[in-house]
Design an enzyme around this catalytic site. Sequence first.
Site, short mmCIF file in Angstrom:
data_model
loop_
_atom_site.label_atom_id
_atom_site.label_comp_id
_atom_site.label_asym_id
_atom_site.label_seq_id
_atom_site.Cartn_x
_atom_site.Cartn_y
_atom_site.Cartn_z
N ARG A 147 0.85 -1.18 0.00
CA ARG A 147 0.00 0.00 0.00
C ARG A 147 0.90 1.24 0.00
O ARG A 147 2.04 1.20 0.45
CB ARG A 147 -0.90 0.02 1.23
CG ARG A 147 -1.88 -1.14 1.34
CD ARG A 147 -2.70 -1.00 2.62
NE ARG A 147 -3.72 -2.04 2.73
CZ ARG A 147 -3.57 -3.18 3.42
NH1 ARG A 147 -2.42 -3.41 4.05
NH2 ARG A 147 -4.54 -4.06 3.47
N LYS A 172 -2.96 -2.09 7.69
CA LYS A 172 -4.19 -1.67 8.37
C LYS A 172 -4.35 -2.43 9.68
O LYS A 172 -3.92 -3.57 9.81
CB LYS A 172 -5.40 -1.91 7.46
CG LYS A 172 -5.42 -1.00 6.22
CD LYS A 172 -6.68 -1.23 5.42
CE LYS A 172 -6.74 -0.29 4.21
NZ LYS A 172 -7.96 -0.51 3.40
N HIS A 241 -2.03 2.40 -6.14
CA HIS A 241 -2.98 1.31 -5.91
C HIS A 241 -3.06 0.40 -7.13
O HIS A 241 -3.28 -0.81 -7.01
CB HIS A 241 -4.35 1.88 -5.57
CG HIS A 241 -5.32 0.85 -5.06
ND1 HIS A 241 -5.21 0.28 -3.81
CD2 HIS A 241 -6.41 0.29 -5.62
CE1 HIS A 241 -6.20 -0.58 -3.63
NE2 HIS A 241 -6.94 -0.59 -4.71
N ARG A 244 -0.29 -2.07 -6.91
CA ARG A 244 -0.62 -3.10 -5.91
C ARG A 244 -1.59 -4.12 -6.50
O ARG A 244 -1.43 -5.32 -6.35
CB ARG A 244 -1.22 -2.43 -4.68
CG ARG A 244 -1.78 -3.38 -3.61
CD ARG A 244 -2.15 -2.56 -2.39
NE ARG A 244 -3.11 -3.22 -1.53
CZ ARG A 244 -2.80 -4.11 -0.58
NH1 ARG A 244 -1.54 -4.46 -0.41
NH2 ARG A 244 -3.74 -4.63 0.18
N HIS A 267 -4.84 -8.79 3.48
CA HIS A 267 -6.29 -8.71 3.61
C HIS A 267 -6.77 -9.55 4.78
O HIS A 267 -6.32 -10.69 4.97
CB HIS A 267 -6.98 -9.21 2.33
CG HIS A 267 -6.96 -8.22 1.23
ND1 HIS A 267 -7.19 -8.56 -0.10
CD2 HIS A 267 -6.74 -6.88 1.22
CE1 HIS A 267 -7.11 -7.48 -0.84
NE2 HIS A 267 -6.85 -6.46 -0.07
N TYR A 276 -10.55 -7.75 -5.07
CA TYR A 276 -9.29 -7.14 -5.47
C TYR A 276 -8.69 -7.81 -6.69
O TYR A 276 -8.00 -7.19 -7.48
CB TYR A 276 -8.30 -7.23 -4.30
CG TYR A 276 -7.32 -6.11 -4.24
CD1 TYR A 276 -6.23 -6.07 -5.08
CD2 TYR A 276 -7.48 -5.09 -3.32
CE1 TYR A 276 -5.31 -5.04 -5.02
CE2 TYR A 276 -6.56 -4.06 -3.24
CZ TYR A 276 -5.49 -4.04 -4.10
OH TYR A 276 -4.59 -3.01 -4.04
#
Length: 298
Positions: A147, A172, A241, A244, A267, A276
């Site tokens: 990211r 995250k 992005h 990625r 994820h 994705y």
Amino acid sequence: MADASVEAFLADLSVQRQASPHTVAAYRRDLVRLAALAADGDPVALKPPQLRRGLMALHAQDLAPRSIARTLSAWRSYYAWLARRGAIELNPADGLRAPKRARGLPKALGIDQAAALLDVPVTTEENDPLLVRDAAMFELFYSSGLRLAELVSLDWPGGLDLDAGEVTVTGKRRKTRTVPVGDKAQTALRAWLELRPRFAVEGSVALFLGRHGTRLMPRQIEYRLAQWAQRQGVGVHVHPHMLRHSFASHVLQSSGDLRAVQEMLGHASIAATQIYTHLDFQHLAKVYDSAHPRAKNK
């Protein structure tokens, strides 16, 4: 609409909460829909099953999920207002959920496009040595599926281990993961690390530095990548992005290993990876059937 409670609610919305005329008009339209569910036009006595059928009817009319969600929010606000005044005991809209909005699928570069973007001979003899830095950043994006925030936060020395060919990042929910760094990215990073001392000042800890020795900001990286892609004639606007997602799509195409891609992307759920990587449900079912020991009678 003649219902006194609705008019009082709208008046409170306008006067006490200083809502704009546009907002009040939108609430009025949504509460007209609510009143239509009641035989006598009085929404106060409506129960959750009736509200649920009303939402289903809106969905059947092809009302956009965003509009249905807004309508439900208006209903919920109205009933909460009634509850605060003791007109009802429980908010009948509290347990209801609007349909989920469809998530847009991110775009990926084709393999040839990725090669056109990254296969650029960059040397320390270039007029702008920061092109070497840029090449290292973009190779790392595509090599490891990072990211933007993860790449920005990398320090040196820090999570990058070129001897082991891996990078450790914090994503995250502050979850840490380690992902491989490919040979071409390693080569590009070593070239940048030779130049990095030219730009480092006292206290510089960031892996990727700007001209004045400070950590690059996300917007700077986005701009450099867009300019790089334009120079290479890729033909589309390229952002971090997209690199990625290209990483995920190309690894999945080659390996078919959904779980590995999920882990490398960081994820939390396989559903996020499904969207994705453009997987459809049939592909997921096939992976499940072949992998889960109790998926089928064998």
